[in-house]
Motif scaffolding. Structure first.
Motif, PDB file in Angstrom:
ATOM      1  N   VAL A  97     -15.112   4.249  -7.886  1.00  0.00           N
ATOM      2  CA  VAL A  97     -15.892   3.011  -7.829  1.00  0.00           C
ATOM      3  C   VAL A  97     -14.984   1.791  -7.957  1.00  0.00           C
ATOM      4  O   VAL A  97     -15.233   0.747  -7.354  1.00  0.00           O
ATOM      5  CB  VAL A  97     -16.976   3.028  -8.927  1.00  0.00           C
ATOM      6  CG1 VAL A  97     -17.667   1.692  -9.014  1.00  0.00           C
ATOM      7  CG2 VAL A  97     -17.996   4.117  -8.636  1.00  0.00           C
ATOM      8  N   PHE A 101     -15.517  -1.908  -6.269  1.00  0.00           N
ATOM      9  CA  PHE A 101     -16.087  -2.966  -7.101  1.00  0.00           C
ATOM     10  C   PHE A 101     -15.078  -4.051  -7.458  1.00  0.00           C
ATOM     11  O   PHE A 101     -15.447  -5.200  -7.635  1.00  0.00           O
ATOM     12  CB  PHE A 101     -16.675  -2.360  -8.394  1.00  0.00           C
ATOM     13  CG  PHE A 101     -18.065  -1.815  -8.218  1.00  0.00           C
ATOM     14  CD1 PHE A 101     -18.604  -1.640  -6.946  1.00  0.00           C
ATOM     15  CD2 PHE A 101     -18.850  -1.469  -9.314  1.00  0.00           C
ATOM     16  CE1 PHE A 101     -19.882  -1.133  -6.780  1.00  0.00           C
ATOM     17  CE2 PHE A 101     -20.140  -0.962  -9.150  1.00  0.00           C
ATOM     18  CZ  PHE A 101     -20.654  -0.796  -7.887  1.00  0.00           C
ATOM     19  N   VAL A 105     -16.262  -9.413  -7.412  1.00  0.00           N
ATOM     20  CA  VAL A 105     -16.597 -10.593  -8.218  1.00  0.00           C
ATOM     21  C   VAL A 105     -15.306 -11.310  -8.583  1.00  0.00           C
ATOM     22  O   VAL A 105     -14.341 -10.680  -9.023  1.00  0.00           O
ATOM     23  CB  VAL A 105     -17.354 -10.186  -9.508  1.00  0.00           C
ATOM     24  CG1 VAL A 105     -17.666 -11.420 -10.344  1.00  0.00           C
ATOM     25  CG2 VAL A 105     -18.637  -9.461  -9.162  1.00  0.00           C
ATOM     26  N   TRP A 110     -13.735  -9.155 -15.028  1.00  0.00           N
ATOM     27  CA  TRP A 110     -14.261  -8.118 -14.130  1.00  0.00           C
ATOM     28  C   TRP A 110     -13.116  -7.305 -13.529  1.00  0.00           C
ATOM     29  O   TRP A 110     -13.127  -6.082 -13.551  1.00  0.00           O
ATOM     30  CB  TRP A 110     -15.084  -8.797 -13.015  1.00  0.00           C
ATOM     31  CG  TRP A 110     -15.578  -7.904 -11.933  1.00  0.00           C
ATOM     32  CD1 TRP A 110     -14.894  -7.578 -10.779  1.00  0.00           C
ATOM     33  CD2 TRP A 110     -16.833  -7.218 -11.854  1.00  0.00           C
ATOM     34  NE1 TRP A 110     -15.658  -6.748 -10.003  1.00  0.00           N
ATOM     35  CE2 TRP A 110     -16.853  -6.511 -10.642  1.00  0.00           C
ATOM     36  CE3 TRP A 110     -17.941  -7.139 -12.710  1.00  0.00           C
ATOM     37  CZ2 TRP A 110     -17.942  -5.724 -10.249  1.00  0.00           C
ATOM     38  CZ3 TRP A 110     -19.022  -6.350 -12.308  1.00  0.00           C
ATOM     39  CH2 TRP A 110     -19.015  -5.662 -11.105  1.00  0.00           C
TER      40      TRP A 110
ATOM     41  N   LEU B 153     -23.684   2.190 -13.351  1.00  0.00           N
ATOM     42  CA  LEU B 153     -23.320   1.935 -11.948  1.00  0.00           C
ATOM     43  C   LEU B 153     -24.530   1.423 -11.167  1.00  0.00           C
ATOM     44  O   LEU B 153     -24.389   0.557 -10.307  1.00  0.00           O
ATOM     45  CB  LEU B 153     -22.752   3.193 -11.297  1.00  0.00           C
ATOM     46  CG  LEU B 153     -21.410   3.675 -11.864  1.00  0.00           C
ATOM     47  CD1 LEU B 153     -20.916   4.889 -11.090  1.00  0.00           C
ATOM     48  CD2 LEU B 153     -20.356   2.579 -11.811  1.00  0.00           C
ATOM     49  N   LEU B 156     -24.934  -2.231 -12.066  1.00  0.00           N
ATOM     50  CA  LEU B 156     -23.907  -3.036 -11.393  1.00  0.00           C
ATOM     51  C   LEU B 156     -24.193  -3.156  -9.905  1.00  0.00           C
ATOM     52  O   LEU B 156     -23.980  -4.198  -9.291  1.00  0.00           O
ATOM     53  CB  LEU B 156     -22.524  -2.401 -11.602  1.00  0.00           C
ATOM     54  CG  LEU B 156     -21.957  -2.527 -13.004  1.00  0.00           C
ATOM     55  CD1 LEU B 156     -20.665  -1.735 -13.139  1.00  0.00           C
ATOM     56  CD2 LEU B 156     -21.703  -3.990 -13.332  1.00  0.00           C
ATOM     57  N   TYR B 157     -24.688  -2.064  -9.332  1.00  0.00           N
ATOM     58  CA  TYR B 157     -25.015  -2.053  -7.901  1.00  0.00           C
ATOM     59  C   TYR B 157     -26.084  -3.096  -7.595  1.00  0.00           C
ATOM     60  O   TYR B 157     -25.948  -3.895  -6.673  1.00  0.00           O
ATOM     61  CB  TYR B 157     -25.483  -0.652  -7.503  1.00  0.00           C
ATOM     62  CG  TYR B 157     -26.146  -0.576  -6.152  1.00  0.00           C
ATOM     63  CD1 TYR B 157     -25.375  -0.597  -4.986  1.00  0.00           C
ATOM     64  CD2 TYR B 157     -27.527  -0.489  -6.038  1.00  0.00           C
ATOM     65  CE1 TYR B 157     -25.988  -0.540  -3.738  1.00  0.00           C
ATOM     66  CE2 TYR B 157     -28.134  -0.421  -4.805  1.00  0.00           C
ATOM     67  CZ  TYR B 157     -27.363  -0.446  -3.655  1.00  0.00           C
ATOM     68  OH  TYR B 157     -27.969  -0.385  -2.429  1.00  0.00           O
ATOM     69  N   TYR B 159     -26.868  -5.697  -9.463  1.00  0.00           N
ATOM     70  CA  TYR B 159     -26.260  -7.007  -9.727  1.00  0.00           C
ATOM     71  C   TYR B 159     -25.473  -7.497  -8.501  1.00  0.00           C
ATOM     72  O   TYR B 159     -25.649  -8.632  -8.041  1.00  0.00           O
ATOM     73  CB  TYR B 159     -25.353  -6.890 -10.950  1.00  0.00           C
ATOM     74  CG  TYR B 159     -24.410  -8.042 -11.166  1.00  0.00           C
ATOM     75  CD1 TYR B 159     -24.874  -9.295 -11.560  1.00  0.00           C
ATOM     76  CD2 TYR B 159     -23.039  -7.878 -10.960  1.00  0.00           C
ATOM     77  CE1 TYR B 159     -23.998 -10.349 -11.753  1.00  0.00           C
ATOM     78  CE2 TYR B 159     -22.154  -8.930 -11.144  1.00  0.00           C
ATOM     79  CZ  TYR B 159     -22.639 -10.165 -11.543  1.00  0.00           C
ATOM     80  OH  TYR B 159     -21.771 -11.207 -11.723  1.00  0.00           O
ATOM     81  N   LEU B 160     -24.634  -6.617  -7.940  1.00  0.00           N
ATOM     82  CA  LEU B 160     -23.813  -7.010  -6.790  1.00  0.00           C
ATOM     83  C   LEU B 160     -24.676  -7.234  -5.556  1.00  0.00           C
ATOM     84  O   LEU B 160     -24.428  -8.145  -4.767  1.00  0.00           O
ATOM     85  CB  LEU B 160     -22.757  -5.929  -6.500  1.00  0.00           C
ATOM     86  CG  LEU B 160     -21.621  -5.832  -7.522  1.00  0.00           C
ATOM     87  CD1 LEU B 160     -20.735  -4.631  -7.229  1.00  0.00           C
ATOM     88  CD2 LEU B 160     -20.784  -7.113  -7.511  1.00  0.00           C
ATOM     89  N   ARG B 163     -26.399 -10.551  -5.818  1.00  0.00           N
ATOM     90  CA  ARG B 163     -25.384 -11.586  -5.587  1.00  0.00           C
ATOM     91  C   ARG B 163     -25.125 -11.781  -4.093  1.00  0.00           C
ATOM     92  O   ARG B 163     -25.082 -12.900  -3.591  1.00  0.00           O
ATOM     93  CB  ARG B 163     -24.075 -11.153  -6.246  1.00  0.00           C
ATOM     94  CG  ARG B 163     -23.699 -11.922  -7.477  1.00  0.00           C
ATOM     95  CD  ARG B 163     -22.416 -11.353  -8.027  1.00  0.00           C
ATOM     96  NE  ARG B 163     -21.287 -11.722  -7.192  1.00  0.00           N
ATOM     97  CZ  ARG B 163     -20.422 -12.684  -7.497  1.00  0.00           C
ATOM     98  NH1 ARG B 163     -20.561 -13.359  -8.600  1.00  0.00           N
ATOM     99  NH2 ARG B 163     -19.413 -12.960  -6.703  1.00  0.00           N
TER     100      ARG B 163
END
Lengths: 338, 174
Positions: A97, A101, A105, A110, B153, B156-157, B159-160, B163
């Motif tokens: 990941v 990821f 951001v 982060w 995860l 976060l997924y 959240y992204l 965004r």
């Protein structure tokens, strides 16, 4: 030739392929923990960006081959090493990941978190790979019914941790050589220094661990010393160990990478040969050991799987070579990079 | 095959049925006269938990029908060139984004619960297939571990994703 012997070596080749391929990208991941700035961290990640997931396929095929050819070993080892495997999976998830990821951001916290996920997610599998092999060489508490009755803490015995450290050092060396081949300037110089330092540590640890296994697991040397292949592999291994620092000094990093790959292959080949025909020696009673004779599938399964493997493995080798060819040369950072 | 019915338990029967006899036999065996065993013909020990299997399977099918329906409506509107002015339908599409995921999970639940007590049908029961040397504590550890990882995860997924959506599509260079 006995299908079970063919499959012993087939599983062996898949594990060796895995160690060579995922070995260098674990090494690069571990080295990224010591990168100096943002650009260097991105260079580490992009050095293996296009290839790491293809490399991990070898772990799946190795596990799959073990399941198909030696289901008894698969059952004993995957259940016996349960906690270790779960930790391995968790590490590999975070590592995978982190590639996607990290750049999403624009925040230093982060990125720092995903850098750690990438580094530790590479370090843990590198050590666990060695710990697992260490346990096999040391012997696993297999009872008369073929069940591993050991616990996770028993897995972390001094000998196995020693092999874990050995594999960590080996993968760092292998990864540093790969990264040196893919980078330029200051980073390349430091990678070459790290590769030489890791080489020295590796030589010391390898000698220590070989003596330790001679004393602790004498059964490993019973049959293998009569086998001429043992001496051929030994010569290859010693040759690779001796030539590696010379080639490193000459600056031919591509050639150094081939030699360190050969080193890994010869070393694991030697280990496989000393185990043969056992797959998992028992530390309770050697006669409880799982061997290619008492742990294999039926001849029909082995034959069917062999045909599938003979079609599948060239495909995997083919695309592995192709992707390395496509992304040959030094790393370039662009808009589309990780 | 029964397309629609209201089930009653006392006495057990279906009322208001809409059915096409022989269709399920044809779908399962390629023969309209093949015998489909009813659930009451199996020994009690071989029957999966019914409520969960029934509810998840039927809701998956309902969702599938819903997707087909809104696609047909949208295709018609697209053909009439009024799709981009039909605000209620566009809003409905946005709110329908999670539904395929829900349908997927429901189908997975139907398959996993519905095949119990077998792990390999007719050969191996789930109870016989468990690892004898992995303790309940170790299983719990892995479930909690992966539960936390997937929640993290997943969070976060989302959240992204939010965004990216708020950021909007990139304007093409003209």
């Amino acid at each position: 030739m006995d299908l079970r012997i063919i499959w012993f070596w087939m599983v062996g080749i898949l594990i060796i392929g895995y160690a060579i391929l995922d070995g260098f990208d674990f090494g690069v991941g571990i080295l990224s923990l010591f990168a100096r700035d943002e650009k260097e961290r991105r260079l580490h990640m992009n050095a293996i960006g296009p290839v790491w997931d293809g490399n991990e396929v070898w772990l799946l095929t190795g596990g799959g081959a073990l399941f198909a050819a030696f289901p008894v070993v698969y059952a004993a080892v995957f259940s016996g090493f349960y906690i270790a495997l779960m930790l391995l999976l968790a590490a590999l998830i975070f590592r995978a990941v982190s590639f996607e990821f990290r750049g999403k951001v624009d925040s230093s916290v982060w990125r720092r978190v995903w850098d750690l996920a990438f580094g530790i997610g590479s370090l843990l599998p590198a050590v666990l790979f060695g710990v697992a092999i260490g346990n096999i060489l040391h012997g696993v508490p297999i009872d008369a019914s073929g069940t591993d009755v050991g616990s996770f803490l028993e897995m972390l015995n001094p000998f196995s941790i020693g092999v874990g450290v050995l594999s960590l050092v080996l993968f760092v060396m292998h990864g540093a050589i790969y990264l040196a081949d893919k980078s330029e300037g200051d980073l390349q110089t430091r990678c070459r220094t790290r590769a030489s330092q890791a080489w020295m540590l590796f030589v010391v640890l390898y000698i220590v661990m070989t003596i330790w296994s001679w004393i602790g697991s004498p059964f490993l040397f019973e049959n293998s010393l009569q086998n001429p292949l043992f001496y051929i592999l030994f010569v290859v291994l010693i040759g690779a160990i001796v030539f590696l620092p010379i080639v490193l000094k000459s600056g031919k990093m591509g050639r150094a990478f081939l030699i360190s790959s050969l080193l890994i292959a010869a070393m694991l080949g030697e280990m496989a040969l000393s185990l043969f025909p056992r797959l998992v020696p028992s530390s309770i009673d050697l006669s409880n050991s799982l061997t290619i004779y008492n742990a294999s599938s039926t001849p029909l399964t082995l034959k069917t799987m062999l045909i599938i493997a003979l079609i599948g493995i060239p495909c995997v080798i083919g695309y592995s070579v192709f992707i390395h060819y496509v992304f040959r040369g030094k790393i370039e950072l662009t808009e589309e990079s990780y | 095959m029964v397309f629609f019915a209201i089930p009653f338990t006392k006495p057990p029967e279906l009322k208001g049925t809409l059915e096409l006899p022989g269709l399920l036999s044809w779908m399962a065996f390629g023969d309209i006269n093949a015998h489909i065993k009813g659930i009451n013909e199996f020994p009690a020990a071989d029957i999966p938990p019914l409520w969960l299997t029934f509810v998840s399977f039927h809701n998956m099918v309902v969702l599938g029908m819903y997707f087909i329906l809104i696609t047909i409506v949208a295709s018609y509107k697209l053909w009439k060139k009024t799709l981009y002015d039909t605000r209620w339908l566009l809003k409905l599409f946005i709110w329908s984004i999670p539904l395929p995921l829900a349908a997927c999970q429901l189908g997975w639940i139907a398959a996993e619960v519905g095949r119990q007590p077998w792990i390999v049908y007719g050969l191996l029961k789930t109870a016989q297939a468990q690892s004898i040397n992995v303790s309940a504590g170790e299983i719990l550890f892995s479930i909690v571990l992966f539960g936390i990882i997937y929640l993290l995860l997943g969070g976060l997924y989302i959240y992204l994703l939010v965004r990216e959506v708020k950021h909007g599509p990139q304007r093409a260079n003209v």
